[in-house]
Design a protein around this motif. Sequence first.
Motif, PDB file in Angstrom:
ATOM      1  N   ASP A 108       0.815  -1.219   0.000  1.00  0.00           N
ATOM      2  CA  ASP A 108       0.000   0.000   0.000  1.00  0.00           C
ATOM      3  C   ASP A 108       0.846   1.265   0.000  1.00  0.00           C
ATOM      4  O   ASP A 108       0.446   2.280  -0.532  1.00  0.00           O
ATOM      5  CB  ASP A 108      -0.941   0.015   1.203  1.00  0.00           C
ATOM      6  N   ARG A 109       2.016   1.209   0.605  1.00  0.00           N
ATOM      7  CA  ARG A 109       2.957   2.340   0.576  1.00  0.00           C
ATOM      8  C   ARG A 109       4.213   1.877  -0.141  1.00  0.00           C
ATOM      9  O   ARG A 109       4.741   0.804   0.148  1.00  0.00           O
ATOM     10  CB  ARG A 109       3.301   2.805   1.983  1.00  0.00           C
ATOM     11  N   CYS A 157       4.676   7.067  -2.245  1.00  0.00           N
ATOM     12  CA  CYS A 157       3.297   6.897  -2.699  1.00  0.00           C
ATOM     13  C   CYS A 157       2.476   6.058  -1.731  1.00  0.00           C
ATOM     14  O   CYS A 157       3.007   5.190  -1.042  1.00  0.00           O
ATOM     15  CB  CYS A 157       3.276   6.206  -4.058  1.00  0.00           C
ATOM     16  N   ARG A 158       1.177   6.318  -1.750  1.00  0.00           N
ATOM     17  CA  ARG A 158       0.202   5.529  -0.985  1.00  0.00           C
ATOM     18  C   ARG A 158      -0.907   5.133  -1.945  1.00  0.00           C
ATOM     19  O   ARG A 158      -1.568   5.985  -2.538  1.00  0.00           O
ATOM     20  CB  ARG A 158      -0.375   6.367   0.159  1.00  0.00           C
ATOM     21  N   ALA A 192      -2.254   6.248  -7.016  1.00  0.00           N
ATOM     22  CA  ALA A 192      -1.650   6.518  -5.711  1.00  0.00           C
ATOM     23  C   ALA A 192      -1.551   8.004  -5.443  1.00  0.00           C
ATOM     24  O   ALA A 192      -1.361   8.810  -6.348  1.00  0.00           O
ATOM     25  CB  ALA A 192      -0.255   5.892  -5.646  1.00  0.00           C
ATOM     26  N   THR A 233       0.647  10.987  -3.757  1.00  0.00           N
ATOM     27  CA  THR A 233       2.090  11.168  -3.628  1.00  0.00           C
ATOM     28  C   THR A 233       2.406  12.253  -2.617  1.00  0.00           C
ATOM     29  O   THR A 233       1.554  13.060  -2.258  1.00  0.00           O
ATOM     30  CB  THR A 233       2.736  11.556  -4.972  1.00  0.00           C
ATOM     31  N   ASN A 234       3.676  12.262  -2.220  1.00  0.00           N
ATOM     32  CA  ASN A 234       4.172  13.335  -1.371  1.00  0.00           C
ATOM     33  C   ASN A 234       4.295  14.602  -2.205  1.00  0.00           C
ATOM     34  O   ASN A 234       4.000  14.606  -3.395  1.00  0.00           O
ATOM     35  CB  ASN A 234       5.524  12.939  -0.768  1.00  0.00           C
TER      36      ASN A 234
END
Length: 99
Positions: free
Chosen positions: A50-51, A65-66, A77, A79-80
């Motif tokens: 998931d991450r 990413c998540r 996903a 993202t930061n």
Amino acid sequence: MLDRRSAPRTFLNETGSISVDEHRSLPCIVYDRSVGGVRVALPEADIVPDRFVLSIDGSSEILICRAVWRKAEEIGAATNDPKAGRSSRTSLRREAAPA
């Protein structure tokens, strides 16, 4: 169809890699991205955690990413901050000492 995206997408179609763990990464295609998200495709999408960490080859960006959604061979996903993954050069010049 209703578009629920909060930011417009840029179509990339670039190669990249997803780090699955410290020792293994999987090649992927980065189809598109926005300020806060990315869509990638790879045959083994089901084994991606998931991450994950995504490296985009064309821009040398590294994104944390998540996974938000998954389809058969695609992952959407969040993202930061996109600027956080870019390398920034800091000046190493020294200021001249006053005489």
